[in-house]
Structure formats: structure tokens, C-alpha cells
Design an enzyme around this catalytic site. Structure first.
Site, PDB file in Angstrom:
ATOM      1  CD  GLU A   1      20.173 -81.784  16.286  1.00 62.50           C
ATOM      2  OE1 GLU A   1      21.031 -82.099  17.123  1.00 62.50           O
ATOM      3  OE2 GLU A   1      19.057 -82.355  16.192  1.00 62.50           O
TER       4      GLU A   1
ATOM      5  CB  CYS B   1      22.344 -85.239  14.441  1.00 64.79           C
ATOM      6  SG  CYS B   1      20.631 -85.665  14.837  1.00 64.79           S
TER       7      CYS B   1
ATOM      8  CB  ALA C   1      -3.892 -78.011  44.974  1.00 68.77           C
TER       9      ALA C   1
END
Length: 356
Positions: free
Chosen positions: A52, A84, A153
């Protein structure tokens, strides 16, 4: 709808920088006036200005009477940077829209409350993509340990290593590319010493345009791995070697002249707490069977990324994904499965573990 458009734009910024901000979340922010983009920003790394603030500085006076969009509720507490909300209020923006309420106990609605108290219209708009993006981060506040993803996998009948132990090409190149993107989003990649000895992996991120060096963690409780057998030393990505506290002291000696951090642990919970204290928030577990089983049985895998190749293997001398104690179906849980992803003929099944 403009609100959704700009929130998704902010999410894109956050996703692009994922994996670089731990222990903070990756956040994106956009400032707009109507349908016109004014500025944008993302949180680059821990200790740097939040998304921000980057967007506000870039906008300068153009931020006045505009709308600030951010993926996560703005913070209202002092950390490495100031709150912020104070700079958002001072900037003169007239509206703030954010996607997810921050489940950090230091925030948890306080940012939204402070903005509304200052007279700024503040709206929270829940978007599934944003909620999913922050799920691992929020999960760590409940568990006080890193979020673990087990990447496996395997063949269609669950084999991760055939009799000849050549498991490198079970899945295809598209799957491999996806794995490197997943690695880039994580703080660390964890394997056992046997995987390093048998497969000689590098465990690095190799993806076009992506510069990331997650920790490579070797779980080697008895320190049986020697530096000359460690393929991970062939590049400069950081290495964390983890051994049992009861292992003989002389077992560490050979590692002292190498750029390897060595830690000892008393048990799996102690190890996970150490990772958390290091600022690791998302760890990719890549096996093999002993490591998968260890974390699975301990109930510490938060998500399974099962990469299934359309192959079937017969025989007796192979490794399945999991070992562990004998179970009946009554002792197992049903898992929540995301929609299958087709990876050029392989299939990715992302499975969320039941949460307690």
C-alpha cells in the site's frame, strides 16, 4: 465489475512476488480513480515498505480522492515498518477495498476498524482466489509451524521409485516446469539424505525470469551424508542440514568448512518450531518415502500435490508414496480434492489435508 478487476490486478502483483517476503505475506496494491489506473505496488521483502505504501508513494498527490485496492487488510500495528493505516489516512484516499481480513492476531480487523474510524469508506470483498492465496499464511498462525506441501511424482498405481530406482522421469517436462514454479513460491525445499545420495538433485529453482534461492533442507538424523556425496554443494543456494541431537558430535566435523548451516533437533515438532523461528512459512517436501511417511504420520502435511503420470508399473521391489503402520479404511480420512489440472498428459491432484 471494477472492484473485482482491480482486486485481481493486485492479486497478480502479489502472486508475481510470492516467496520473497517471508515471514510476511506477499501483498499487492492498486490505486485507481474510477476505471483509470493511478499507480500500483507490491511488498518486495520483509522490512521493505508494504504494498500500500509503495503504491501511495508512486501516486503522490494523485492518491487524493482515489480508491486503494489491496489483497490483504492493511496493517494497524508496528512491526519492522509503521502501520499502513496511518499513511493511508494521511494520503487522502477516499475509499479502501481489500480482499482478505488478515488473520494475524496483531491485525485481525483492526486495520479495517481504524480506516472506518477515520471516515474512509472501507469495503472487504471476498474473492476465492485471494482466500486460497493466503490460506497457507493464515494456517501458520493456528499451527505455529510452516505450511507443508508434499509434492509427489508417481505412476497411476502410486509408485514413486521403481526397482531400478530411476524415478527422475516418471512425469513429463510440463510437470517439471510446474514444480519449479511451485518451488519459487516456497521458502524451502526439504528432502531426506537418501534422496540426496541416490538422486543427486540440485533442488534449485530453474524457471525463466524467476530468481529465487529457497533454502534446501536435508533431513539427516544420523549425519550419514558426507560433503563429497552432497550434490547440493554444486551451487550457492543456501543449505540447512538437520540432524538429531543424539547423533555423535564428530558427525558434524566434515561440514564446518562448507557454507552449510547445521542444526540439531529433538523431534519433528522441535524441528518444525525451529523452521518457524527462522521465518520459514511454506516448505515444499519432495521426499522420498521415509520423509513423506514421517510428516504424513505426524499429521503435519497441509497439502499434497500429487503429480500422476499415466504409467503403470508391476513388480515387487518398488517404493509406494507412503509406508507407515497398517491401517484399515475406517482409520483414514476423506480428503478435499481440487479440480484436476492437465499437465500435457500428466495430472496434478492438489489435496487439502483435513484440518483439526
Amino acid at each position: 465489475m471494477l472492484d473485482h478487476y482491480f482486486l485481481n490486478f493486485a492479486l497478480h502483483l502479489a502472486v508475481e512476488n510470492e516467496g520473497k517476503t517471508s515471514p510476511n505475506p506477499s501483498v499487492g496494491a492498486v490505486i485507481a480513480r474510477g476505471s483509470n489506473l493511478v499507480s500500483w505496488g507490491f511488498h518486495e521483502k520483509a522490512g521493505a515498505p508494504h504494498a500500500e505504501i509503495v503504491a501511495l508513494h508512486r501516486a503522490a498527490e494523485r492518491a487524493r480522492n482515489s480508491t486503494l485496492y489491496c489483497t490483504l487488510e492493511p496493517c494497524a500495528h508496528h512491526g519492522k515498518t509503521g502501520p499502513c493505516v496511518e499513511q493511508i489516512i494521511a494520503s487522502g484516499v477516499s475509499r479502501v477495498v481489500f480482499g482478505a481480513v488478515d488473520e494475524n492476531p496483531l491485525v485481525g480487523g483492526r486495520g479495517m476498524a481504524a480506516l472506518r474510524k477515520a471516515g474512509i469508506q472501507t469495503d472487504q470483498i471476498a474473492l476465492r482466489n485471494i482466500d486460497e492465496f493466503y490460506k497457507p499464511f493464515f494456517r501458520t498462525f493456528k499451527t505455529m509451524r510452516p505450511y507443508l506441501i508434499a509434492k509427489v511424482a508417481m505412476t497411476a498405481n502410486g509408485i514413486i521409485s521403481p526397482a531400478d530406482r530411476n524415478s527422475r522421469w516418471i512425469t513429463n517436462e510440463t510437470s517439471l516446469s510446474w514444480v519449479h514454479q511451485l518451488r519459487a513460491s516456497c521458502d524451502a525445499i526439504l528432502v531426506g539424505a537418501d534422496t540426496v545420495l541416490l538422486d543427486r538433485p540440485s533442488l534449485t529453482v530453474r524457471a525463466d525470469g524467476v530468481e529465487r534461492k529457497p533454502w534446501r533442507i536435508i533431513l539427516d538424523s544420523r549425519f550419514k551424508l558426507h560433503p563429497e556425496d552432497c550434490s547440493l554443494l554444486e551451487n550457492d543456494a543456501p543449505i540447512l542440514l538437520c540432524g538429531s541431537r543424539t547423533a555423535p558430535a564428530n558427525k558434524e566435523e566434515g561440514w564446518k568448512k562448507y557454507p552449510v548451516r547445521v542444526i540439531r533437533f529433538d523431534g519433528i515438532q522441535d524441528l518444525m518450531s525451529t523452521f518457524y523461528e527462522m521465518g520459514l512459512r511454506k516448505i515444499l517436501v519432495e521426499g522420498g518415502q521415509k520423509i513423506f511417511t514421517l510428516f504424513h504420520v505426524a499429521g503435519m502435511v497441509d497439502e499434497y500435490a500429487l503429480m500422476i503420470a499415466p504409467r503403470l508399473l508391476t513388480g515387487k521391489h518398488f517404493l509406494n508414496f507412503l509406508a507407515g503402520p497398517e491401517q484399515s479404511l475406517a482409520e483414514t480420512d476423506r480428503y478435499k480434492v481440487d479440480q484436476l489440472l492437465d499437465l500435457d498428459g500428466d495430472f496434478l491432484m492438489r489435496v487439502a489435508a483435513p484440518q483439526v
